[in-house]
Design an enzyme around this catalytic site. Structure first.
Site, PDB file in Angstrom:
ATOM      1  CG  HIS A 145      -1.613  -1.174   1.295  1.00  0.00           C
ATOM      2  ND1 HIS A 145      -2.714  -1.595   0.483  1.00  0.00           N
ATOM      3  CD2 HIS A 145      -1.756  -2.148   2.366  1.00  0.00           C
ATOM      4  CE1 HIS A 145      -3.197  -2.421   0.987  1.00  0.00           C
ATOM      5  NE2 HIS A 145      -2.941  -3.148   1.943  1.00  0.00           N
ATOM      6  CB  CYS A 186      -2.268   3.957  -3.381  1.00  0.00           C
ATOM      7  SG  CYS A 186      -3.435   2.653  -3.667  1.00  0.00           S
TER       8      CYS A 186
END
Ligand code: NAG
Ligand code: NAG
Length: 436
Positions: A145, A186
């Site tokens: 992430h 991300c």
């Protein structure tokens, strides 16, 4: 005489280049930062990357891997001991040698591995670090992430400024001749954006997303009830599986991956001239075609979802697939809880914004809507670390929805809000509400 020497020069240069080439070794560092069944895809990507490097002749002892290793033998795995990276795909876990697992997968250890800090890793995992030299080629692949200027890493954050300084140090200490970095996360563009990766230190990097957007998961698997891959990662790896890497250049691979990843903006950074080098110089030479290329491969764009929606999508699938009312009710409750968590996450950020700027409503609106580029790392790093440790209720590392809101902290710092005011607002939120 001089003319004769001059005529010889190109030959000498070529011979010298060849001798460098012969001495240059290939190294790989492969990292999946996350854990948990919902995050299956990250370790699946990392295992697949490992298979590519091994298949292409990079020896085991020159590949360093970090992954939590809780997937293959997870009790939710219907095929124990196996991990796949696409529907009906082959097992990518077989043969993967993991150097650092569980809590050893953290930013400090990663940076020590990159810096070749052998002493610093004594007693941790098997202690292996990059031992590359000035002629060597290093390939780094990271999957997890992310958030602006951050990639999540186990239960901690790796900050762009720390990665930046580590790469500069590696360059200074001649720990590579050339280095290529592929990042799936991300907002991963923010790790190299705004001159964080200089053009003159022989590093070429590509990222799954620009500095402001999500990267996307793909290949939802109904049997495993999780996503098997991430779009950018499977795009580059499925390309590496089928191309002759000794004729495909880094730029060509980048262009293919950028075109095929239509869910986010795949970016390139650093010395773009290095793009003319063959992929084989970093991922090894594939003399025989990979096992993966034989079957038709499904299109990962078709079921792609933004990373932060993965958990929601999995729970929705579980509601559909529930085999009893009791089970359906249980999963529906989890889905409701997740929706509540999301609303609380938004509320928490808004609360902290408001307290940080003395309830200046216009400013709060700006903070919640703007997407300023991150430059003030000296502010951003301490305040996000403060948030991570002093607002555990946000579950900033595990709840992928929360880091999607860290852009508000970028805005706070770029608006020159004093760090003390931001930290005070976090403290007050923790004391006065149950949000943290
Ligand atoms: C970029 O990489 C190319 C190819 O390796 C090299 O020739 C060139 O000198 C590098 N540019 C800079 C500014 O370092
Ligand atoms: C991406 O491409 C797929 C087909 O490959 C298409 O179905 C999808 O709508 C596209 N998505 C976007 C965001 O353009």
């Amino acid at each position: 005489m001089a003319r004769k020497l001059l005529a010889l020069l190109p030959l000498l240069v070529a011979a010298y280049a060849r001798s460098i080439n012969e001495e240059s070794k290939h190294w790989g560092v492969i990292v999946a930062g996350s854990n948990g069944w919902f995050n299956y895809r990250h370790q699946a990507d990392a295992c697949h990357a490992y298979q590519i490097l091994r298949k292409n002749g990079i020896p085991e002892e020159r590949i360093i891997t970090m992954m939590y290793d809780d997937i293959a033998n997870n009790r939710e795995n219907p095929t124990p001991g196996k991990i796949i990276n696409r529907p009906d795909g082959p097992d990518v876990y077989h043969g993967v040698k993991i150097d650092y697992r569980e809590e050893e997968v953290n930013p400090e250890n990663f940076l020590k591995v990159l810096k070749g800090d052998k002493e610093g890793m004594v007693g941790i995992g098997n202690g292996r670090v990059l031992e590359s030299g000035p002629n060597d080629h290093v390939f780094v692949n990271f999957v997890d992430h992310g958030a602006p200027g951050i990639i999540a890493f186990g239960s901690k954050f790796l900050h762009a400024s720390d990665l930046h300084h580590t790469i500069l140090k590696m360059n200074e200490e001649q720990r590579y001749g050339q280095m290529v970095i592929y990042v799936e996360a991300c907002e991963s563009g923010s790790m190299f954006d705004k001159n964080l990766l200089p053009k003159d230190i022989n590093v070429f990097a590509t990222t799954a997303a620009n500095a402001h957007e999500s990267s996307y998961a793909c290949y939802m698997d109904k049997e495993r009830k999780t996503f098997l891959g991430d779009v950018y990662s499977v795009r580059w790896m499925e390309d590496s599986d089928k191309e002759d890497l000794s004729t495909e250049t880094l730029t060509k691979q980048f262009e293919i991956v950028r075109r095929e990843t239509n869910t986010s903006h795949v970016m390139e950074f650093g010395n773009l001239t290095m793009g003319s080098i063959d992929v084989a110089e970093f991922q090894g030479k594939n003399t025989e075609m990979h096992i993966f290329d034989k079957q038709p491969i499904p299109n990962p764009n078709l079921d792609a979802v933004p990373s932060e929606d993965v958990e929601m999508n999995i729970l929705q699938l579980k509601v559909q697939l529930a085999e009893s009312d009791w089970e359906r009710e249980l999963v529906s409750q989890k889905l409701e809880d997740l929706k509540i968590t999301r609303r609380r996450t938004e509320e928490t950020f808004k609360h902290i914004m408001a307290l940080s700027v003395n309830n200046n409503k216009d400013l709060v609106y700006d903070l919640m809507t703007e997407r300023l580029p991150l430059l003030a790392h000296d502010c951003y790093k301490p305040v996000t670390e403060y948030l991570r440790t002093n607002c555990p209720g946000l579950n900033l590392v595990k709840n992928d929805y929360a880091p999607r809101h860290l852009y508000t902290f970028v805005n706070l710092c770029e608006h020159q809000t004093p760090q003390e005011a931001i930290m005070g607002a976090i403290d007050k939120t923790a004391e006065d509400t149950d949000l943290c």
